[in-house]
Write a protein that holds these residues in place. Structure first.
Motif, PDB file in Angstrom:
ATOM      1  N   HIS A 204     -24.150   5.565  -6.536  1.00  0.00           N
ATOM      2  CA  HIS A 204     -23.080   4.574  -6.597  1.00  0.00           C
ATOM      3  C   HIS A 204     -22.335   4.611  -5.278  1.00  0.00           C
ATOM      4  N   PRO A 205     -22.283   3.477  -4.540  1.00  0.00           N
ATOM      5  CA  PRO A 205     -21.740   3.518  -3.176  1.00  0.00           C
ATOM      6  C   PRO A 205     -20.236   3.728  -3.092  1.00  0.00           C
ATOM      7  N   GLY A 206     -19.508   3.495  -4.196  1.00  0.00           N
ATOM      8  CA  GLY A 206     -18.059   3.613  -4.137  1.00  0.00           C
ATOM      9  C   GLY A 206     -17.428   2.361  -3.557  1.00  0.00           C
ATOM     10  N   GLY A 207     -16.181   2.476  -3.114  1.00  0.00           N
ATOM     11  CA  GLY A 207     -15.467   1.326  -2.560  1.00  0.00           C
ATOM     12  C   GLY A 207     -14.102   1.743  -2.055  1.00  0.00           C
ATOM     13  N   ASP A 208     -13.184   0.768  -1.988  1.00  0.00           N
ATOM     14  CA  ASP A 208     -11.800   1.033  -1.568  1.00  0.00           C
ATOM     15  C   ASP A 208     -11.727   1.681  -0.189  1.00  0.00           C
ATOM     16  N   ILE A 209     -12.299   1.007   0.795  1.00  0.00           N
ATOM     17  CA  ILE A 209     -12.224   1.456   2.187  1.00  0.00           C
ATOM     18  C   ILE A 209     -11.234   0.558   2.918  1.00  0.00           C
ATOM     19  N   TYR A 210     -10.274   1.185   3.584  1.00  0.00           N
ATOM     20  CA  TYR A 210      -9.191   0.440   4.220  1.00  0.00           C
ATOM     21  C   TYR A 210      -8.931   0.933   5.651  1.00  0.00           C
ATOM     22  N   ILE A 211      -8.409   0.019   6.458  1.00  0.00           N
ATOM     23  CA  ILE A 211      -7.659   0.380   7.655  1.00  0.00           C
ATOM     24  C   ILE A 211      -6.205   0.408   7.209  1.00  0.00           C
ATOM     25  N   HIS A 212      -5.520   1.534   7.371  1.00  0.00           N
ATOM     26  CA  HIS A 212      -4.154   1.617   6.851  1.00  0.00           C
ATOM     27  C   HIS A 212      -3.285   2.526   7.702  1.00  0.00           C
ATOM     28  N   GLY A 213      -2.009   2.560   7.365  1.00  0.00           N
ATOM     29  CA  GLY A 213      -1.053   3.380   8.089  1.00  0.00           C
ATOM     30  C   GLY A 213      -0.870   4.741   7.458  1.00  0.00           C
ATOM     31  N   ASP A 214       0.239   5.376   7.787  1.00  0.00           N
ATOM     32  CA  ASP A 214       0.658   6.668   7.233  1.00  0.00           C
ATOM     33  C   ASP A 214      -0.117   7.842   7.813  1.00  0.00           C
ATOM     34  N   CYS A 215      -1.147   7.552   8.617  1.00  0.00           N
ATOM     35  CA  CYS A 215      -1.841   8.584   9.401  1.00  0.00           C
ATOM     36  C   CYS A 215      -2.462   9.694   8.533  1.00  0.00           C
ATOM     37  N   VAL A 216      -2.765   9.403   7.278  1.00  0.00           N
ATOM     38  CA  VAL A 216      -3.470  10.365   6.427  1.00  0.00           C
ATOM     39  C   VAL A 216      -4.546   9.620   5.648  1.00  0.00           C
ATOM     40  N   SER A 217      -5.682  10.276   5.430  1.00  0.00           N
ATOM     41  CA  SER A 217      -6.735   9.594   4.691  1.00  0.00           C
ATOM     42  C   SER A 217      -7.931  10.501   4.501  1.00  0.00           C
TER      43      SER A 217
ATOM     44  N   SER B 110       0.811  -1.208   0.000  1.00  0.00           N
ATOM     45  CA  SER B 110       0.000   0.000   0.000  1.00  0.00           C
ATOM     46  C   SER B 110       0.851   1.267   0.000  1.00  0.00           C
ATOM     47  N   ASN B 111       0.340   2.308  -0.619  1.00  0.00           N
ATOM     48  CA  ASN B 111       0.980   3.621  -0.533  1.00  0.00           C
ATOM     49  C   ASN B 111       0.914   4.184   0.879  1.00  0.00           C
ATOM     50  N   TYR B 112       0.086   3.554   1.721  1.00  0.00           N
ATOM     51  CA  TYR B 112      -0.094   3.991   3.106  1.00  0.00           C
ATOM     52  C   TYR B 112       0.509   2.958   4.056  1.00  0.00           C
ATOM     53  N   HIS B 113       1.712   2.543   3.747  1.00  0.00           N
ATOM     54  CA  HIS B 113       2.515   1.601   4.526  1.00  0.00           C
ATOM     55  C   HIS B 113       1.965   0.181   4.402  1.00  0.00           C
ATOM     56  N   LEU B 114       0.911  -0.150   5.139  1.00  0.00           N
ATOM     57  CA  LEU B 114       0.212  -1.430   5.026  1.00  0.00           C
ATOM     58  C   LEU B 114      -1.285  -1.132   5.055  1.00  0.00           C
ATOM     59  N   ALA B 115      -2.080  -2.003   4.448  1.00  0.00           N
ATOM     60  CA  ALA B 115      -3.512  -1.737   4.404  1.00  0.00           C
ATOM     61  C   ALA B 115      -4.314  -3.029   4.478  1.00  0.00           C
ATOM     62  N   LEU B 116      -5.427  -2.952   5.190  1.00  0.00           N
ATOM     63  CA  LEU B 116      -6.394  -4.043   5.289  1.00  0.00           C
ATOM     64  C   LEU B 116      -7.717  -3.540   4.713  1.00  0.00           C
ATOM     65  N   GLY B 117      -8.173  -4.175   3.635  1.00  0.00           N
ATOM     66  CA  GLY B 117      -9.391  -3.727   2.969  1.00  0.00           C
ATOM     67  C   GLY B 117     -10.646  -4.256   3.634  1.00  0.00           C
ATOM     68  N   LEU B 118     -11.706  -3.456   3.612  1.00  0.00           N
ATOM     69  CA  LEU B 118     -13.018  -3.865   4.114  1.00  0.00           C
ATOM     70  C   LEU B 118     -13.936  -4.181   2.938  1.00  0.00           C
ATOM     71  N   ASN B 119     -14.899  -5.080   3.167  1.00  0.00           N
ATOM     72  CA  ASN B 119     -15.825  -5.463   2.107  1.00  0.00           C
ATOM     73  C   ASN B 119     -16.951  -4.443   1.953  1.00  0.00           C
TER      74      ASN B 119
END
Length: 257
Positions: A153-166, A128-137
């Motif tokens: 359209h609900p969108g997607g690409d929701i993550y728990i991730h690092g780098d402290c920005v989002s 991940s560009n944000y160090h490490l990332a865990l994706g949610l369904n």
């Protein structure tokens, strides 16, 4: 995997251990340590986690994991247990760096809203560009039905991730995401195919947080009803330290049993 039960769509969550595997159980750690970066992270993090588990009298490695995130409180909790029949025990609380959007669920792409509801980890991204990332369904069945009803359209690409920005995700610092990522990898290796992640607007048992939720939703009955439904799941876990059965009806509403 979706299960049909009494004309409801059951969201199958890891606590019940009866779901079929969609991942190779023998290759999870191997896959996640193929890069030098991740191999180094695992090497330095494992001993630290083992010592933390020992201090809390928790068995290592954990067999099951449950994650709760609270938007207003900006806290992410990791709960652990060693056997399906046991109660979950709190391992650690991590600070969420920032929160975008407002109280309430995510309903459309580009609204900068952090989802609320009941999810599971469906992606491990060590690059991940944000160090490490865990994706949610996200979007789950509820999100899809309710977004469709609004012609959105609900969108997607929701993550728990690092780098402290989002914007719209759940960002934590790099050392915390290393620990959470490693724990998720280990429980997946132990056989937990679906790691549940529940995202709540607030910690309902914190007076200031509950009052904030009441104030921000007082003019919106739909949000009030949604928050009450999420609270049912929160209360069940607080009372039992086990996960409730969570279903979605044909209208997209959660049903908590």
């Amino acid at each position: 995997m979706k299960c049909i039960l009494l004309r409801f769509i059951v969201i199958c969550i890891a606590a019940f251990g009866a779901v079929a595997s969609s991942f190779s159980q023998t290759s999870v750690i191997d896959i996640n340590t193929t890069s030098l970066k991740v191999a180094n992270i695992f090497s330095r993090t494992q001993d630290t986690l083992k010592k933390q588990f020992e201090a809390k009298k928790l068995a290592w490695p954990p067999k099951e994991m449950y994650v709760r995130s609270f938007k207003y409180d900006r806290v992410l909790e990791v709960w652990i247990k060693d056997d399906t029949s046991q109660q979950f025990k709190l391992f650690k609380s991590y600070r969420v760096c920032m929160q975008s959007g407002t109280m309430g669920p995510k309903r459309m792409e580009g609204d900068y809203q952090v989802p609320e509801g009941f999810y599971y980890i469906n992606e491990f991204n060590p690059n991940s560009n944000y160090h490490l990332a865990l994706g949610l369904n996200y979007p789950n069945e509820s999100d899809k039905i309710l977004s469709d009803s609004l012609h959105l359209h609900p969108g997607g690409d929701i993550y728990i991730h690092g780098d402290c920005v989002s914007v719209g995700c759940i960002p934590i610092n790099d050392v915390p995401i290393e620990e959470v990522y490693m724990l998720a990898t280990y429980v997946r290796e132990q056989g937990q195919d679906f790691i549940p992640v529940h995202v709540f607007p607030v910690k309902y048992n914190v007076k200031k947080s509950f009052e904030y939720l009441a104030e921000t939703t007082k003019q919106n009955q739909d949000l009030q009803r949604f928050a009450v439904t999420l609270k049912d799941a929160f209360d069940y876990f607080e009372d039992n330290k086990q996960l409730p059965v969570i279903m979605v009806d044909k209208s997209g509403q959660y049903v908590i049993n």
